[in-house]
Design a protein around this motif. Structure first.
Motif, PDB file in Angstrom:
ATOM      1  N   ARG A  95      39.800  80.020 -37.657  1.00 37.05           N
ATOM      2  CA  ARG A  95      38.724  79.837 -38.627  1.00 37.05           C
ATOM      3  C   ARG A  95      37.470  79.310 -37.941  1.00 37.05           C
ATOM      4  NH1 ARG A  95      38.868  74.604 -42.526  1.00 37.05           N
ATOM      5  NH2 ARG A  95      38.753  72.999 -40.920  1.00 37.05           N
ATOM      6  N   ILE A  96      36.357  79.532 -38.588  1.00 31.14           N
ATOM      7  CA  ILE A  96      35.070  79.030 -38.117  1.00 31.14           C
ATOM      8  C   ILE A  96      34.421  78.290 -39.276  1.00 31.14           C
ATOM      9  CG2 ILE A  96      32.810  79.631 -37.192  1.00 31.14           C
ATOM     10  CD1 ILE A  96      34.080  82.242 -36.168  1.00 31.14           C
ATOM     11  N   VAL A  97      33.991  77.067 -39.014  1.00 31.60           N
ATOM     12  CA  VAL A  97      33.345  76.247 -40.039  1.00 31.60           C
ATOM     13  C   VAL A  97      31.910  75.983 -39.612  1.00 31.60           C
ATOM     14  CG1 VAL A  97      33.361  74.040 -41.262  1.00 31.60           C
ATOM     15  CG2 VAL A  97      35.520  75.163 -40.685  1.00 31.60           C
ATOM     16  N   ALA A  98      30.985  76.131 -40.535  1.00 31.72           N
ATOM     17  CA  ALA A  98      29.581  75.803 -40.289  1.00 31.72           C
ATOM     18  C   ALA A  98      29.137  74.806 -41.337  1.00 31.72           C
ATOM     19  CB  ALA A  98      28.712  77.051 -40.339  1.00 31.72           C
ATOM     20  N   ALA A  99      28.245  73.901 -40.950  1.00 32.57           N
ATOM     21  CA  ALA A  99      27.772  72.884 -41.889  1.00 32.57           C
ATOM     22  C   ALA A  99      26.337  72.513 -41.577  1.00 32.57           C
ATOM     23  CB  ALA A  99      28.661  71.644 -41.836  1.00 32.57           C
ATOM     24  N   ALA A 132      25.002  82.446 -41.377  1.00 33.03           N
ATOM     25  CA  ALA A 132      25.257  81.135 -41.990  1.00 33.03           C
ATOM     26  C   ALA A 132      24.009  80.264 -42.032  1.00 33.03           C
ATOM     27  CB  ALA A 132      26.365  80.410 -41.228  1.00 33.03           C
ATOM     28  N   VAL A 133      23.119  80.387 -41.047  1.00 35.56           N
ATOM     29  CA  VAL A 133      21.958  79.492 -40.967  1.00 35.56           C
ATOM     30  C   VAL A 133      21.074  79.585 -42.211  1.00 35.56           C
ATOM     31  CG1 VAL A 133      19.848  78.952 -39.701  1.00 35.56           C
ATOM     32  CG2 VAL A 133      21.980  79.364 -38.448  1.00 35.56           C
ATOM     33  N   PRO A 134      20.596  80.764 -42.606  1.00 40.62           N
ATOM     34  CA  PRO A 134      19.775  80.814 -43.824  1.00 40.62           C
ATOM     35  C   PRO A 134      20.564  80.477 -45.088  1.00 40.62           C
ATOM     36  CG  PRO A 134      20.201  83.031 -42.994  1.00 40.62           C
ATOM     37  CD  PRO A 134      20.674  82.080 -41.947  1.00 40.62           C
ATOM     38  N   ALA A 135      21.855  80.815 -45.105  1.00 38.76           N
ATOM     39  CA  ALA A 135      22.663  80.500 -46.281  1.00 38.76           C
ATOM     40  C   ALA A 135      22.790  78.993 -46.471  1.00 38.76           C
ATOM     41  CB  ALA A 135      24.051  81.137 -46.149  1.00 38.76           C
ATOM     42  N   LEU A 136      22.992  78.268 -45.388  1.00 39.28           N
ATOM     43  CA  LEU A 136      23.085  76.815 -45.475  1.00 39.28           C
ATOM     44  C   LEU A 136      21.747  76.203 -45.860  1.00 39.28           C
ATOM     45  CD1 LEU A 136      25.330  76.135 -42.354  1.00 39.28           C
ATOM     46  CD2 LEU A 136      25.945  75.642 -44.726  1.00 39.28           C
ATOM     47  N   GLN A 137      20.659  76.747 -45.318  1.00 34.98           N
ATOM     48  CA  GLN A 137      19.336  76.227 -45.671  1.00 34.98           C
ATOM     49  C   GLN A 137      19.077  76.393 -47.164  1.00 34.98           C
ATOM     50  OE1 GLN A 137      16.115  77.845 -43.398  1.00 34.98           O
ATOM     51  NE2 GLN A 137      14.582  76.488 -44.312  1.00 34.98           N
ATOM     52  N   GLU A 138      19.485  77.527 -47.703  1.00 31.13           N
ATOM     53  CA  GLU A 138      19.302  77.758 -49.134  1.00 31.13           C
ATOM     54  C   GLU A 138      20.151  76.796 -49.956  1.00 31.13           C
ATOM     55  OE1 GLU A 138      19.704  81.395 -52.424  1.00 31.13           O
ATOM     56  OE2 GLU A 138      20.049  81.764 -50.290  1.00 31.13           O
ATOM     57  N   THR A 139      21.361  76.520 -49.495  1.00 31.81           N
ATOM     58  CA  THR A 139      22.237  75.598 -50.218  1.00 31.81           C
ATOM     59  C   THR A 139      21.680  74.181 -50.209  1.00 31.81           C
ATOM     60  OG1 THR A 139      24.172  76.928 -49.641  1.00 31.81           O
ATOM     61  CG2 THR A 139      24.582  74.671 -50.349  1.00 31.81           C
ATOM     62  N   VAL A 140      21.159  73.754 -49.062  1.00 33.70           N
ATOM     63  CA  VAL A 140      20.584  72.403 -48.959  1.00 33.70           C
ATOM     64  C   VAL A 140      19.372  72.289 -49.876  1.00 33.70           C
ATOM     65  CG1 VAL A 140      19.428  70.769 -47.413  1.00 33.70           C
ATOM     66  CG2 VAL A 140      21.456  72.006 -46.633  1.00 33.70           C
ATOM     67  N   GLY A 141      18.502  73.278 -49.855  1.00 39.41           N
ATOM     68  CA  GLY A 141      17.346  73.317 -50.744  1.00 39.41           C
ATOM     69  C   GLY A 141      16.344  72.217 -50.466  1.00 39.41           C
ATOM     70  N   GLY A 142      15.442  72.010 -51.410  1.00 41.19           N
ATOM     71  CA  GLY A 142      14.455  70.949 -51.308  1.00 41.19           C
ATOM     72  C   GLY A 142      13.433  71.141 -50.216  1.00 41.19           C
ATOM     73  N   GLY A 143      13.334  72.346 -49.678  1.00 43.09           N
ATOM     74  CA  GLY A 143      12.383  72.589 -48.601  1.00 43.09           C
ATOM     75  C   GLY A 143      12.824  72.107 -47.240  1.00 43.09           C
ATOM     76  N   ALA A 144      14.067  71.621 -47.125  1.00 37.92           N
ATOM     77  CA  ALA A 144      14.564  71.129 -45.836  1.00 37.92           C
ATOM     78  C   ALA A 144      14.756  72.287 -44.870  1.00 37.92           C
ATOM     79  CB  ALA A 144      15.885  70.391 -46.024  1.00 37.92           C
ATOM     80  N   SER A 145      14.451  72.043 -43.601  1.00 41.03           N
ATOM     81  CA  SER A 145      14.546  73.083 -42.581  1.00 41.03           C
ATOM     82  C   SER A 145      15.459  72.639 -41.443  1.00 41.03           C
ATOM     83  CB  SER A 145      13.155  73.397 -42.008  1.00 41.03           C
ATOM     84  OG  SER A 145      12.298  73.875 -43.010  1.00 41.03           O
ATOM     85  N   PRO A 146      16.176  73.583 -40.826  1.00 43.43           N
ATOM     86  CA  PRO A 146      16.988  73.241 -39.657  1.00 43.43           C
ATOM     87  C   PRO A 146      16.118  73.044 -38.422  1.00 43.43           C
ATOM     88  CG  PRO A 146      17.144  75.589 -40.108  1.00 43.43           C
ATOM     89  CD  PRO A 146      16.328  75.000 -41.213  1.00 43.43           C
ATOM     90  N   VAL A 147      16.558  72.167 -37.527  1.00 40.76           N
ATOM     91  CA  VAL A 147      15.826  71.914 -36.284  1.00 40.76           C
ATOM     92  C   VAL A 147      16.643  72.305 -35.056  1.00 40.76           C
ATOM     93  CG1 VAL A 147      14.411  70.084 -37.273  1.00 40.76           C
ATOM     94  CG2 VAL A 147      16.599  69.501 -36.209  1.00 40.76           C
ATOM     95  N   GLY A 148      17.856  72.782 -35.253  1.00 40.09           N
ATOM     96  CA  GLY A 148      18.668  73.179 -34.120  1.00 40.09           C
ATOM     97  C   GLY A 148      20.055  73.596 -34.573  1.00 40.09           C
ATOM     98  N   VAL A 149      20.773  74.255 -33.672  1.00 39.82           N
ATOM     99  CA  VAL A 149      22.134  74.705 -33.926  1.00 39.82           C
ATOM    100  C   VAL A 149      23.025  74.179 -32.806  1.00 39.82           C
ATOM    101  CG1 VAL A 149      23.662  76.697 -34.179  1.00 39.82           C
ATOM    102  CG2 VAL A 149      21.337  76.797 -35.098  1.00 39.82           C
ATOM    103  N   GLY A 150      24.110  73.509 -33.168  1.00 39.76           N
ATOM    104  CA  GLY A 150      25.082  73.025 -32.198  1.00 39.76           C
ATOM    105  C   GLY A 150      26.429  73.684 -32.454  1.00 39.76           C
TER     106      GLY A 150
END
Length: 406
Positions: A95-99, A132-150
């Motif tokens: 499995r692969i988990v993203a958060a 997963a990156v845009p999907a997670l950004q949409e779920t977080v909402g509130g205009g929050a943006s990612p700053v990196g991927v680990g």
């Protein structure tokens, strides 16, 4: 000399901004008074730094109400809702988990990207991460943006190129994984590390190993890996290959390992070993968690399988204790359950095979972060640039005025 003063002042300001952000990231909400005491800065300086970090969208302040204290309460500084976050990915065989992970290690959103009976190719995993990156950004909402991927990988990783040299349980050899992911997500910096190496950093920052500087973290999955801290610093080796404890030899006459050697620790301590001991090896639907639950419920054949594996685990730990003299050994993955169910057997083997002086110094603990150890470690890897220099990191990722964000 006059010209260099502003540069020094700017560097100091950036350094202090990073220090304040790091304190909140690691310890959670703190009052201005606590920050002043910890960092040795004036109250006005702390106030200015917090205000700037608030303007950057990273931190926020609140004024506590009520309570027994008399006088003007100190403002409480904590992570700001909808602040910039990182995307962390934990890759395992099945499995692969993203958060989305926010400042302070908060899990803001989570997705299990895939569950499958076998490993995926680097290209398949890359596609899943990119989606997963845009999907997670949409779920977080509130205009929050990612700053990196680990990304956490169960294999050896070149720290400069992010080439996965060997991930035997994934079937990856010399995979240019970092390049693949970076091309798929060109707008964000990508960092990749070994799963156990990342997990020990997370445990040291916010888990069971906090306060300990000589630590071994043993991660039991399909394979067995170790993350190691010596004097608080990661032990990686000349090529970043240290910690492959699963492929050290426990019995040269033991079963053949997929790495080509005989009697590797992984063949006695990994998930496949537990299924074999429980008599479930030939069942394609067999699940290690089912065996562990049966053992926890007192089912004798499952419990005996766990206890037998625990003896081998204690032997392997003894070898590491004799070699590295840690103060703490943390068990993660399936080994966490083994320690819970059969600590007597683990410690008996450790007592028998470890040198008395080194044995007397070491403590065994379960993970404080559970299944999220490698995931949160991957988040810390991605947070690195932001925590070192929040101003430069956010400026580099900001969409220029008038440019399209689409």
């Amino acid at each position: 000399m006059i010209r260099s003063a502003p540069a020094r002042q700017d560097a100091m300001r950036r350094h202090n901004l990073a220090l304040v952000l790091q304190q909140i990231h690691l310890d959670g909400a703190l009052t201005r008074a606590e920050l002043t005491q910890r960092l040795g800065l004036s109250r006005s300086t702390i106030g200015d730094l917090v205000a700037e970090l608030s303007t950057l969208g990273l931190l926020g302040e609140s004024v506590p109400s009520g309570g027994p204290r008399v006088g003007r309460p100190s403002h409480v500084v904590g992570p700001r809702p909808h602040s910039p976050f990182v995307v962390a990915v934990d890759i395992d065989v099945n499995r692969i988990v993203a958060a989305a992970i926010g400042v302070g290690g908060r899990v803001l959103a989570r997705q299990v990207l895939t569950t499958r009976p076998g490993p995926a190719s680097p290209e398949e995993v890359t596609q899943e991460i990119a989606e997963a990156v845009p999907a997670l950004q949409e779920t977080v909402g509130g205009g929050a943006s990612p700053v990196g991927v680990g990304i956490s990988v169960p294999g050896t990783v070149d720290r400069l190129t992010y080439v996965v040299g060997l991930a035997p349980n994934l079937g990856w050899h010399d995979a240019a994984f970092g390049e693949l992911v970076q091309k798929a997500i060109p707008q964000l910096p990508v960092s990749i590390g070994n799963d156990a190496d990342l997990a020990v950093l997370a445990e040291h920052s916010r888990g069971s190993a906090r306060g300990y500087d000589d630590v071994i973290y043993l991660l039991g999955r399909v394979g067995v890996g170790a993350g190691i801290l010596v004097d608080g610093r990661p032990l990686r080796g000349a090529g970043g290959l240290a910690g492959e404890v699963g492929h050290t030899i426990l019995d040269p006459a033991g079963p053949l390992c997929h790495c080509g050697a005989q009697g590797c620790v992984e063949m006695f301590v990994g998930d496949a070993a537990l299924l074999r001991l429980a008599g479930s090896e030939s069942d394609p639907e067999a699940d290690v968690q089912v065996v562990l639950k049966a053992a926890a419920d007192g089912e004798q054949s499952a419990l005996k399988a766990v206890q037998s594996l625990a003896e081998s685990l204690g032997f392997a730990v003894a070898n590491m204790v004799n070699l590295l003299n840690p103060r703490l050994v943390v068990m993660g993955g399936s080994l966490e359950n083994v320690l819970i169910l059969a600590q007597v057997q683990v410690e008996a083997a450790l007592d028998q095979h470890a040198m008395a002086a080194a044995r007397s110094m070491v403590e065994l603990r379960t993970s404080g972060l559970g299944e999220d150890g490698s995931l949160l470690g991957a988040a810390e890897l991605a947070f690195g640039p932001l925590m070192a220099d929040p101003l430069s990191t956010l400026a580099a990722l900001r969409v220029p005025a008038g440019a399209s964000s689409g």
